[in-house]
Motif scaffolding. Structure first.
Motif, PDB file in Angstrom:
ATOM      1  N   GLU A   1     -85.866 -56.636  -8.881  1.00  0.00           N
ATOM      2  CA  GLU A   1     -87.277 -56.318  -9.098  1.00  0.00           C
ATOM      3  C   GLU A   1     -87.451 -55.445 -10.337  1.00  0.00           C
ATOM      4  N   ALA A   2     -86.594 -54.438 -10.466  1.00  0.00           N
ATOM      5  CA  ALA A   2     -86.691 -53.522 -11.606  1.00  0.00           C
ATOM      6  C   ALA A   2     -86.441 -54.252 -12.923  1.00  0.00           C
ATOM      7  N   THR A   3     -85.457 -55.142 -12.922  1.00  0.00           N
ATOM      8  CA  THR A   3     -85.133 -55.896 -14.134  1.00  0.00           C
ATOM      9  C   THR A   3     -86.282 -56.821 -14.516  1.00  0.00           C
ATOM     10  N   ARG A   4     -86.855 -57.480 -13.538  1.00  0.00           N
ATOM     11  CA  ARG A   4     -87.992 -58.366 -13.818  1.00  0.00           C
ATOM     12  C   ARG A   4     -89.170 -57.588 -14.399  1.00  0.00           C
ATOM     13  N   LEU A   5     -89.496 -56.442 -13.781  1.00  0.00           N
ATOM     14  CA  LEU A   5     -90.614 -55.644 -14.291  1.00  0.00           C
ATOM     15  C   LEU A   5     -90.301 -55.105 -15.679  1.00  0.00           C
ATOM     16  N   ALA A   6     -89.073 -54.661 -15.888  1.00  0.00           N
ATOM     17  CA  ALA A   6     -88.682 -54.161 -17.213  1.00  0.00           C
ATOM     18  C   ALA A   6     -88.869 -55.251 -18.273  1.00  0.00           C
ATOM     19  N   ASN A   7     -88.456 -56.458 -17.965  1.00  0.00           N
ATOM     20  CA  ASN A   7     -88.620 -57.562 -18.928  1.00  0.00           C
ATOM     21  C   ASN A   7     -90.087 -57.841 -19.220  1.00  0.00           C
ATOM     22  N   ARG A   8     -90.913 -57.811 -18.188  1.00  0.00           N
ATOM     23  CA  ARG A   8     -92.348 -58.066 -18.387  1.00  0.00           C
ATOM     24  C   ARG A   8     -93.002 -56.929 -19.178  1.00  0.00           C
ATOM     25  N   LEU A   9     -92.623 -55.683 -18.862  1.00  0.00           N
ATOM     26  CA  LEU A   9     -93.177 -54.559 -19.609  1.00  0.00           C
ATOM     27  C   LEU A   9     -92.718 -54.575 -21.066  1.00  0.00           C
ATOM     28  N   ARG A  10     -91.487 -55.002 -21.293  1.00  0.00           N
ATOM     29  CA  ARG A  10     -90.987 -55.110 -22.674  1.00  0.00           C
ATOM     30  C   ARG A  10     -91.821 -56.123 -23.456  1.00  0.00           C
ATOM     31  N   ARG A  11     -92.082 -57.280 -22.854  1.00  0.00           N
ATOM     32  CA  ARG A  11     -92.912 -58.297 -23.520  1.00  0.00           C
ATOM     33  C   ARG A  11     -94.333 -57.794 -23.764  1.00  0.00           C
ATOM     34  N   ALA A  12     -94.817 -56.917 -22.862  1.00  0.00           N
ATOM     35  CA  ALA A  12     -96.173 -56.380 -23.001  1.00  0.00           C
ATOM     36  C   ALA A  12     -96.215 -55.178 -23.959  1.00  0.00           C
ATOM     37  N   GLY A  13     -95.048 -54.780 -24.460  1.00  0.00           N
ATOM     38  CA  GLY A  13     -95.000 -53.654 -25.390  1.00  0.00           C
ATOM     39  C   GLY A  13     -95.133 -52.300 -24.713  1.00  0.00           C
ATOM     40  N   ARG A  14     -94.866 -52.207 -23.405  1.00  0.00           N
ATOM     41  CA  ARG A  14     -95.047 -50.950 -22.678  1.00  0.00           C
ATOM     42  C   ARG A  14     -93.739 -50.337 -22.192  1.00  0.00           C
ATOM     43  N   LEU A  15     -92.618 -51.034 -22.337  1.00  0.00           N
ATOM     44  CA  LEU A  15     -91.331 -50.499 -21.886  1.00  0.00           C
ATOM     45  C   LEU A  15     -90.681 -49.723 -23.019  1.00  0.00           C
ATOM     46  N   LEU A  16     -90.401 -48.462 -22.770  1.00  0.00           N
ATOM     47  CA  LEU A  16     -89.690 -47.664 -23.760  1.00  0.00           C
ATOM     48  C   LEU A  16     -88.189 -47.843 -23.596  1.00  0.00           C
ATOM     49  N   GLU A  17     -87.733 -47.798 -22.338  1.00  0.00           N
ATOM     50  CA  GLU A  17     -86.308 -47.969 -22.065  1.00  0.00           C
ATOM     51  C   GLU A  17     -86.116 -48.511 -20.654  1.00  0.00           C
ATOM     52  N   TYR A  18     -85.025 -49.260 -20.501  1.00  0.00           N
ATOM     53  CA  TYR A  18     -84.572 -49.681 -19.177  1.00  0.00           C
ATOM     54  C   TYR A  18     -83.153 -49.164 -19.059  1.00  0.00           C
ATOM     55  N   ILE A  19     -82.960 -48.187 -18.177  1.00  0.00           N
ATOM     56  CA  ILE A  19     -81.672 -47.515 -18.028  1.00  0.00           C
ATOM     57  C   ILE A  19     -81.050 -47.941 -16.705  1.00  0.00           C
ATOM     58  N   VAL A  20     -79.832 -48.463 -16.764  1.00  0.00           N
ATOM     59  CA  VAL A  20     -79.092 -48.805 -15.551  1.00  0.00           C
ATOM     60  C   VAL A  20     -77.827 -47.953 -15.548  1.00  0.00           C
ATOM     61  N   ILE A  21     -77.719 -47.085 -14.550  1.00  0.00           N
ATOM     62  CA  ILE A  21     -76.542 -46.237 -14.417  1.00  0.00           C
ATOM     63  C   ILE A  21     -75.475 -47.062 -13.696  1.00  0.00           C
ATOM     64  N   PRO A  22     -74.348 -47.299 -14.371  1.00  0.00           N
ATOM     65  CA  PRO A  22     -73.331 -48.206 -13.812  1.00  0.00           C
ATOM     66  C   PRO A  22     -72.584 -47.626 -12.609  1.00  0.00           C
ATOM     67  N   GLY A  23     -72.173 -48.546 -11.725  1.00  0.00           N
ATOM     68  CA  GLY A  23     -71.255 -48.226 -10.644  1.00  0.00           C
ATOM     69  C   GLY A  23     -71.828 -47.525  -9.430  1.00  0.00           C
ATOM     70  N   LEU A  24     -73.154 -47.324  -9.382  1.00  0.00           N
ATOM     71  CA  LEU A  24     -73.717 -46.576  -8.265  1.00  0.00           C
ATOM     72  C   LEU A  24     -74.589 -47.441  -7.363  1.00  0.00           C
ATOM     73  N   PRO A  25     -74.621 -47.111  -6.051  1.00  0.00           N
ATOM     74  CA  PRO A  25     -75.506 -47.800  -5.111  1.00  0.00           C
ATOM     75  C   PRO A  25     -76.862 -47.102  -5.063  1.00  0.00           C
TER      76      PRO A  25
END
Length: 145
Positions: free
Chosen positions: A94-118
């Protein structure tokens, strides 16, 4: 964020950082295509969504319930947004999908994924808490100061 966008009031918010990106009805899709973490939690998430909604069937397409269903035009009115996630979270799709849509809309500054954590790992794990804190500090310095 949806209500601010609908009311043309996103100028009131300099930076949005959603805490838990429960943003669409992905948990109602087929569990066969979900990650292990999503499959583990989808039944519980279905119950939670039905408890949150006053009338789930009537609100199912409403972006106030599911911000991920906002139109592209509405997303363009969202405040500048940073989405922070952890790699093995039940909301990663869900987060990845929204990040992609916000990026296309010019509203995403960053999408940060912290590796290895639940899910919750950025608060319960020392390394995760450090990474989480570092991401927030960087966001504040870069976008608010």
């Amino acid at each position: 964020m949806v209500l601010l966008a609908r009311n043309d009031e996103t100028d009131l918010v300099k930076l949005a950082i959603p805490g838990i990106p429960m943003v669409d009805d992905y948990c109602f899709s087929s569990p066969e295509c979900m990650t292990k973490e999503e499959r583990f939690d989808y039944k519980g998430m279905r119950k939670i969504w039905k408890l949150i909604a006053a009338d789930f069937e009537a609100q199912n397409s409403d972006p106030l319930l599911f911000p991920g269903k906002a139109s592209d035009e509405l997303l363009e009115k969202f405040p500048p947004t940073i989405i922070r996630e952890v790699e093995f979270d039940m909301f990663i799709t869900e987060a990845t999908r929204l990040a992609n849509r916000l990026r296309r809309a010019g509203r995403l500054l960053e999408y940060i994924v912290i590796p290895g954590l639940p899910h919750g790992g950025s608060m319960m794990d020392v390394k995760g808490a450090r990474e989480n804190s570092k991401a927030f500090n960087t966001a504040i310095k870069e976008y608010l100061l």
